[in-house]
Scaffold this motif. Structure first.
Motif, short mmCIF file in Angstrom:
data_model
loop_
_atom_site.label_atom_id
_atom_site.label_comp_id
_atom_site.label_asym_id
_atom_site.label_seq_id
_atom_site.Cartn_x
_atom_site.Cartn_y
_atom_site.Cartn_z
N GLY A 152 0.79 -1.22 0.00
CA GLY A 152 0.00 0.00 0.00
C GLY A 152 0.83 1.27 0.00
N GLN A 153 2.15 1.16 0.08
CA GLN A 153 3.00 2.35 0.16
C GLN A 153 3.07 3.08 -1.17
N THR A 154 3.15 4.41 -1.12
CA THR A 154 3.40 5.23 -2.29
C THR A 154 4.88 5.57 -2.29
N VAL A 155 5.53 5.34 -3.44
CA VAL A 155 6.98 5.49 -3.56
C VAL A 155 7.33 6.35 -4.76
N GLY A 156 8.61 6.72 -4.87
CA GLY A 156 9.11 7.41 -6.05
C GLY A 156 9.33 6.41 -7.17
N GLY A 157 9.72 6.88 -8.34
CA GLY A 157 9.93 6.00 -9.49
C GLY A 157 11.08 5.03 -9.30
N SER A 158 12.06 5.42 -8.50
CA SER A 158 13.18 4.55 -8.18
C SER A 158 12.96 4.04 -6.77
N VAL A 159 12.64 2.75 -6.65
CA VAL A 159 12.26 2.21 -5.35
C VAL A 159 13.20 1.07 -4.95
N LYS A 160 13.68 1.14 -3.72
CA LYS A 160 14.53 0.08 -3.19
C LYS A 160 13.63 -1.02 -2.64
N VAL A 161 13.85 -2.26 -3.12
CA VAL A 161 13.09 -3.41 -2.66
C VAL A 161 14.06 -4.30 -1.89
N VAL A 162 13.71 -4.59 -0.64
CA VAL A 162 14.55 -5.42 0.24
C VAL A 162 13.82 -6.73 0.47
#
Length: 146
Positions: free
Chosen positions: A44-54
């Motif tokens: 559900g999070q809103t992020v920027g176009g460059s998103v770090k996925v852990v």
């Protein structure tokens, strides 16, 4: 095409041609209670176009593709896909929607277009084949802001 995928496919073809049974699919057992999950971003999070996925993993270890070691695997990230649509008895595809982390990576940076996207992890063995039973994360939805 990744060499480990080609090697697995080559083994299947050569085995079939030689009449030798080859059964790579789904033979690598997962550990009971193993769990793979996305640490961040959160559902559900809103992020920027460059998103770090852990990536997170409990009950098993991470090893690079091509390394056969009990109780280990490597991550595959499904972007805008659903794991239920993938053949769990074959090497996972490698493309923009099925991203392999055969080096044993546990995080990545994705550059996504604005809009809603889904992310889901699948743990696979040394041949990019999901374990038996498969270790699959819950699918999360994120929104990339414009």
């Amino acid at each position: 095409m990744k060499p480990t995928i080609l090697a697995g496919a080559t083994a299947i073809v050569l085995g079939a041609l030689s009449g030798v049974p080859t059964a790579l699919a789904g033979e690598t057992p997962s550990k009971p209670g193993a769990n793979v999950y996305i640490v961040s971003p959160s559902h559900g999070q809103t992020v920027g176009g460059s998103v770090k996925v852990v990536f997170g993993l409990d009950g098993m270890g991470v090893a690079p593709a091509g390394i056969e070691k009990d109780g280990t695997g490597h991550h595959h990230l499904m972007v805008n896909m659903d794991a239920s649509t993938v053949d769990m008895d074959a090497p996972l595809p490698a493309d923009d929607n099925h991203i392999h982390f055969g080096g044993g990576q546990t995080e990545t940076i994705l550059n996504l277009a604005p809009g809603e996207h889904t992310l889901q992890l699948v743990l696979a063995d040394h041949n990019h084949i999901p374990h038996n039973p498969p270790v699959i994360s819950e699918k999360i939805t994120i929104t990339v802001a414009e």
